[in-house]
Structure formats: C-alpha cells, structure tokens
Scaffold this motif. Sequence first.
Motif, PDB file in Angstrom:
ATOM      1  N   GLU A  35       0.825  -1.210   0.000  1.00 41.08           N
ATOM      2  CA  GLU A  35       0.000   0.000   0.000  1.00 41.08           C
ATOM      3  C   GLU A  35       0.863   1.265   0.000  1.00 41.08           C
ATOM      4  OE1 GLU A  35      -3.208   0.252  -0.332  1.00 41.08           O
ATOM      5  OE2 GLU A  35      -3.483  -1.922  -0.434  1.00 41.08           O
ATOM      6  N   LEU A  36       2.045   1.181   0.561  1.00 38.59           N
ATOM      7  CA  LEU A  36       2.905   2.364   0.642  1.00 38.59           C
ATOM      8  C   LEU A  36       3.754   2.574  -0.606  1.00 38.59           C
ATOM      9  CD1 LEU A  36       4.131   2.116   4.344  1.00 38.59           C
ATOM     10  CD2 LEU A  36       2.588   3.835   3.393  1.00 38.59           C
ATOM     11  N   ARG A  37       3.884   1.548  -1.425  1.00 35.38           N
ATOM     12  CA  ARG A  37       4.764   1.683  -2.593  1.00 35.38           C
ATOM     13  C   ARG A  37       4.296   2.805  -3.521  1.00 35.38           C
ATOM     14  NH1 ARG A  37       5.976  -3.906  -5.502  1.00 35.38           N
ATOM     15  NH2 ARG A  37       7.403  -2.546  -6.692  1.00 35.38           N
ATOM     16  N   THR A  38       3.008   2.817  -3.817  1.00 32.31           N
ATOM     17  CA  THR A  38       2.510   3.815  -4.777  1.00 32.31           C
ATOM     18  C   THR A  38       2.654   5.244  -4.249  1.00 32.31           C
ATOM     19  OG1 THR A  38       0.991   2.200  -5.721  1.00 32.31           O
ATOM     20  CG2 THR A  38       0.525   4.517  -6.134  1.00 32.31           C
ATOM     21  N   PRO A  39       2.186   5.539  -3.030  1.00 29.16           N
ATOM     22  CA  PRO A  39       2.367   6.918  -2.556  1.00 29.16           C
ATOM     23  C   PRO A  39       3.831   7.299  -2.371  1.00 29.16           C
ATOM     24  CG  PRO A  39       1.436   5.539  -0.835  1.00 29.16           C
ATOM     25  CD  PRO A  39       1.361   4.746  -2.088  1.00 29.16           C
ATOM     26  N   VAL A  40       4.674   6.326  -1.934  1.00 31.20           N
ATOM     27  CA  VAL A  40       6.091   6.638  -1.783  1.00 31.20           C
ATOM     28  C   VAL A  40       6.732   6.905  -3.144  1.00 31.20           C
ATOM     29  CG1 VAL A  40       8.331   5.698  -1.106  1.00 31.20           C
ATOM     30  CG2 VAL A  40       6.376   5.463   0.421  1.00 31.20           C
ATOM     31  N   ALA A  41       6.358   6.081  -4.143  1.00 24.41           N
ATOM     32  CA  ALA A  41       6.894   6.317  -5.492  1.00 24.41           C
ATOM     33  C   ALA A  41       6.467   7.677  -6.015  1.00 24.41           C
ATOM     34  CB  ALA A  41       6.440   5.202  -6.427  1.00 24.41           C
ATOM     35  N   ALA A  70       8.967  10.793  -6.860  1.00 20.82           N
ATOM     36  CA  ALA A  70       9.028  11.489  -8.153  1.00 20.82           C
ATOM     37  C   ALA A  70       8.827  12.994  -7.975  1.00 20.82           C
ATOM     38  CB  ALA A  70       7.972  10.907  -9.096  1.00 20.82           C
ATOM     39  N   GLN A  71       7.853  13.376  -7.143  1.00 21.04           N
ATOM     40  CA  GLN A  71       7.609  14.795  -6.914  1.00 21.04           C
ATOM     41  C   GLN A  71       8.800  15.460  -6.218  1.00 21.04           C
ATOM     42  OE1 GLN A  71       5.032  16.600  -8.042  1.00 21.04           O
ATOM     43  NE2 GLN A  71       4.223  14.741  -9.030  1.00 21.04           N
ATOM     44  N   THR A  72       9.421  14.742  -5.334  1.00 22.87           N
ATOM     45  CA  THR A  72      10.565  15.317  -4.620  1.00 22.87           C
ATOM     46  C   THR A  72      11.753  15.493  -5.559  1.00 22.87           C
ATOM     47  OG1 THR A  72       9.805  14.218  -2.591  1.00 22.87           O
ATOM     48  CG2 THR A  72      12.059  15.058  -2.602  1.00 22.87           C
ATOM     49  N   GLU A  73      11.945  14.550  -6.479  1.00 24.24           N
ATOM     50  CA  GLU A  73      13.016  14.706  -7.460  1.00 24.24           C
ATOM     51  C   GLU A  73      12.787  15.947  -8.324  1.00 24.24           C
ATOM     52  OE1 GLU A  73      13.004  11.041  -9.539  1.00 24.24           O
ATOM     53  OE2 GLU A  73      14.234   9.968  -8.052  1.00 24.24           O
ATOM     54  N   LEU A  74      11.523  16.170  -8.721  1.00 28.61           N
ATOM     55  CA  LEU A  74      11.208  17.378  -9.485  1.00 28.61           C
ATOM     56  C   LEU A  74      11.448  18.627  -8.638  1.00 28.61           C
ATOM     57  CD1 LEU A  74       7.923  16.270 -11.339  1.00 28.61           C
ATOM     58  CD2 LEU A  74      10.201  16.589 -12.327  1.00 28.61           C
ATOM     59  N   LEU A  75      11.074  18.525  -7.345  1.00 29.98           N
ATOM     60  CA  LEU A  75      11.240  19.669  -6.468  1.00 29.98           C
ATOM     61  C   LEU A  75      12.715  20.015  -6.281  1.00 29.98           C
ATOM     62  CD1 LEU A  75       9.943  21.752  -4.571  1.00 29.98           C
ATOM     63  CD2 LEU A  75      10.046  20.013  -2.752  1.00 29.98           C
ATOM     64  N   ALA A 117      19.083  21.967  -0.343  1.00 27.35           N
ATOM     65  CA  ALA A 117      19.717  20.999   0.568  1.00 27.35           C
ATOM     66  C   ALA A 117      18.666  20.256   1.382  1.00 27.35           C
ATOM     67  CB  ALA A 117      20.711  21.707   1.478  1.00 27.35           C
ATOM     68  N   ARG A 118      17.668  20.985   1.900  1.00 27.46           N
ATOM     69  CA  ARG A 118      16.617  20.320   2.679  1.00 27.46           C
ATOM     70  C   ARG A 118      15.795  19.380   1.795  1.00 27.46           C
ATOM     71  NH1 ARG A 118      16.069  25.539   4.865  1.00 27.46           N
ATOM     72  NH2 ARG A 118      14.096  25.887   3.743  1.00 27.46           N
ATOM     73  N   ALA A 119      15.524  19.814   0.571  1.00 24.38           N
ATOM     74  CA  ALA A 119      14.783  18.946  -0.350  1.00 24.38           C
ATOM     75  C   ALA A 119      15.600  17.690  -0.667  1.00 24.38           C
ATOM     76  CB  ALA A 119      14.444  19.709  -1.631  1.00 24.38           C
ATOM     77  N   GLY A 120      16.939  17.869  -0.765  1.00 29.05           N
ATOM     78  CA  GLY A 120      17.789  16.706  -1.007  1.00 29.05           C
ATOM     79  C   GLY A 120      17.737  15.708   0.144  1.00 29.05           C
ATOM     80  N   GLN A 121      17.671  16.189   1.375  1.00 24.82           N
ATOM     81  CA  GLN A 121      17.560  15.301   2.527  1.00 24.82           C
ATOM     82  C   GLN A 121      16.237  14.536   2.505  1.00 24.82           C
ATOM     83  OE1 GLN A 121      19.840  14.563   4.833  1.00 24.82           O
ATOM     84  NE2 GLN A 121      21.318  15.874   3.749  1.00 24.82           N
ATOM     85  N   VAL A 122      15.163  15.227   2.110  1.00 23.70           N
ATOM     86  CA  VAL A 122      13.866  14.553   1.990  1.00 23.70           C
ATOM     87  C   VAL A 122      13.933  13.467   0.921  1.00 23.70           C
ATOM     88  CG1 VAL A 122      11.442  14.868   1.395  1.00 23.70           C
ATOM     89  CG2 VAL A 122      12.609  16.570   2.804  1.00 23.70           C
ATOM     90  N   ARG A 156      14.142   7.707  -0.617  1.00 23.62           N
ATOM     91  CA  ARG A 156      14.805   6.591  -1.276  1.00 23.62           C
ATOM     92  C   ARG A 156      15.098   5.458  -0.291  1.00 23.62           C
ATOM     93  NH1 ARG A 156      19.029  10.139  -5.020  1.00 23.62           N
ATOM     94  NH2 ARG A 156      17.551  10.534  -6.754  1.00 23.62           N
ATOM     95  N   ARG A 157      15.522   5.811   0.896  1.00 24.81           N
ATOM     96  CA  ARG A 157      15.729   4.772   1.928  1.00 24.81           C
ATOM     97  C   ARG A 157      14.424   4.066   2.251  1.00 24.81           C
ATOM     98  NH1 ARG A 157      20.451   4.935   5.009  1.00 24.81           N
ATOM     99  NH2 ARG A 157      19.307   3.954   6.716  1.00 24.81           N
ATOM    100  N   LEU A 158      13.345   4.836   2.342  1.00 22.44           N
ATOM    101  CA  LEU A 158      12.045   4.229   2.609  1.00 22.44           C
ATOM    102  C   LEU A 158      11.618   3.336   1.459  1.00 22.44           C
ATOM    103  CD1 LEU A 158       9.545   3.970   4.371  1.00 22.44           C
ATOM    104  CD2 LEU A 158       8.660   6.066   3.314  1.00 22.44           C
ATOM    105  N   SER A 159      11.900   3.720   0.228  1.00 18.36           N
ATOM    106  CA  SER A 159      11.548   2.901  -0.926  1.00 18.36           C
ATOM    107  C   SER A 159      12.312   1.578  -0.904  1.00 18.36           C
ATOM    108  CB  SER A 159      11.845   3.672  -2.217  1.00 18.36           C
ATOM    109  OG  SER A 159      11.556   2.884  -3.351  1.00 18.36           O
TER     110      SER A 159
END
Length: 448
Positions: A241-247, A251-256, A267-272, A277-280
């Motif tokens: 159930e978490l795979r889709t929202p995490v994915a 993707a949104q964070t990479e764009l951000l 830098a803060r966005a990079g930490q997020v 990625r660790r969660l994925s």
Amino acid sequence: MREKTFSLSRRLILSLSVLLVVFWALATALAIHVMREEFNEVFDSALQETTERLVPLVVDDLFHRDGSSEPVRLQDFRSDDNDGQLSYQVRDAGGRVLLHSHNAPATPFSAPLVPGFWSDDGHRIFTAATVSGSLFVQMADSLDHRAEANFGGALSLILPVLLLLPLGMLAVLWVVRRAMAPVERLLSAIAERDGSNLSDIRLPDLPRELAPIPASINRLLERLHGALVAERELAANSAHELRTPVAGALAQTELLVSELAGTPAQARAGQVLKGLRRLSVMLEKLLQLARAEAGIGMADQPIDLGGLFDLVLADFRRSNSTFDVAVERGASGVPIMRSIDPDAFGIVFKNLLENALRYSLPNHPVSVALSADGCVSVSNVTHPLAEPDVDMLRQRFRRGTSSAPGSGLGLAIVDQLMLQMGGRLLLKTHHGADGVTLFEATLDFSAR
C-alpha cells in the motif's frame, strides 16, 4: 559457550547395565558366601560322623594288640569319599599317640584333647573322647581340600554369570531402545518444525505418557502460524500500500529538488529525497521478506540456471548504467538445470548485486562468476568489516561499513530463500595487503 548435551537412552542403557553388573556381582558374592558356610557345615558333619563311627573300631583294635611304647600305624581306614584327605590319631590322656592312620604323622596333632572341633592353618580337627576320657580319637580334614571344593563351587556360580551378563546387557539395550523409540519419533517430528514447516505433528501410536506433548505443540504451532501469517500479511500489505504513494512522493521530490537548484531550500529537499529513497528500499525489502517467508523457493520443473543468471545480470545492468562488473561464465552453452523458482533466484542474485554495488570501493569492479557445478559468486572490494565474524551479516538489520542507503535485510532474505531452494549462502572475506577486504558471497546450488 554451548552447553553439553547427553543422550537419555545412552544414559539409561549405561545405568541399567552398571546396576545389572553390580546386583549380579553382589548376588554371586552372597551366594558364594552362603555356599561356603553350607560346605563347611557339610564337611564338619561328615568329619564328626566319620570320627564317631571310627571310635569303636580303633578302640577294639587297640585292646586286642599287645602293649607297645611306639605308635601303631594302621592301613585299614580308607574311604573313597574322602580320597585320603582324612587322617586320624588315637591318643591317651597324656597326649601320646597310640594309633594313627597311614597318612597321619606319628607326632601328636596340635589340637588339644578336648572333645569338639578345632582348627589351625592347615587342618580342621574333630576330637572324640572314649573309655571314660582315657582315650581320644582325633580326625583331621585338610583345609586345602575344603578350599578346592569352595573354589570349584564358586567357579560354577561365576562362569554362568559371566556368560549371561553380556546377554543381559543386550537385553537392556533392546528394551531401552524399544521403549525410547516413540521418544525418538517425537523428537524427530519436533526437529522438523521450523519457520517454514508449522504443520501438525501426527503420531497416533505414542504411549500415554507422551501423547499430550504433540497436542500441546500443535496448539502452539497453530497460534504461531496465525501470528506469523498476520505479521507477514501486515508487512506485505503495508509495503504494497505504501509503494505507490512513496513512489509518487519520490518522483515529486526529485522534481522539487531540480526546481530548487541554486536556492537555500535545495539541501533540505535533497535530505527529503534521500529519506524517501531509503524508505523505498526498505519497502522493497519488506515485500521480498514477505515472499521469502511465504516459501517461494521450490519449483516443480527444473530450469536452466545459466539463462536466469544472464537475464538477471542484464536487467541489473540496464537499471544501473554505472555498474562496473567483470563476468566469468563457466561451461557456456551447457544447461545447468536446477529445480528452483525463477523469482526466488532473481531476488537472491539481485540482492547480492545490490549489496556489492552499495559496499564496493570506487575504481574496483565487482566480479560475478557462474561455475559449471551451479555456484554463483559475487565479490567486491570493500572497507574492513566491523564484524569479526562475517556470518553475522546473515542476521536481519546487520550491515557493513557504508553510508549508502540500505535496510540490513538483503543477506537475511538471500539466506532464507537459499534454504528453501535447497542451496547454501556462503560468505567469505580475504584481507589484502593494502588494508582493504575482498568480500565474496556465493550461491551454492552444487548439491541440488
């Protein structure tokens, strides 16, 4: 330190055999003692009876002889029963020997002239008085003769015991093993139960003392199975159930991060992004772990291990374009057939490749090899391991020295799936002279 264990059946056999030997030895010793006392009573009775029968004969013979100062040696008393072991003397009240048998000395016996039994180191003597106490007849029996009889009787008791003791020990061995057979069957059935085998124990022929044990274990296994299924479903469902929202969030964070390039918030966005990625990765490993615990390793039909090797390696290379790998392919073109599940092999091989990529030092390629006997090895150069025992890395959430994202579940999943596929995960390290370590993980399917 591992505690010492002992065999219950061996201890029973040894204890019963020792007790059997001790009791038989005590019984034999007691029997020999009683036999010796009975023999002595029989010999004493025979000695007394022979002396009393001899008294009137020797007295009559003595009175029909002419008086003489020298003792008379007689040859007229010989019994086949005593075989010359008995000797006698006729003495007067002063102790002088008047008559004696052919095997008796002319000198007086050491026994006093007192009616009754008397013994010295070599003889048992019975004294009988006659003619109003003026004559004494002394009959002597050799103690060597008695000792020989006692020895023969004791030997006749000991020899059968020595022959029967081995038979008794064999009987103890047979009885104990027969009695312990249900315990061995129960022990074997319990030993077969583990995380991949929680089936009920069915042993209908157990004795009454052991029958409640399988029932209790079955109830425990049922509860454990339910708990494991619930845990597995929770992990799998949560990860799924978490795979889709995490994915999507990834993707949104990479764009951000790309949009915030050059700003203080990048830098803060990079930490997020790093945390996502660790969660994925963790979610992916949880799904793999749930599949491993479901027992997907075996397959009904054999499949070519070489084809799976090439397929998984090519897919991993496409996903990791910077992956520097040196491949050694043994027995190229010759099928290596194994009855394993393709998905399970893909999971274990991919985990080893990911592990090598994550922990490998820069400018050191990863070595991948497939041997003709069905062994897949992946080795990489890494920093010296913090764990002195490399097998500790099989445990869940144990990791090597690296700052790369990881879950600590990869080798644990590989180890569990290899057991299901009938193979082994072998881990080895080789320490180089330049302070680095060569870590090698091998999927051993050679025994299948």
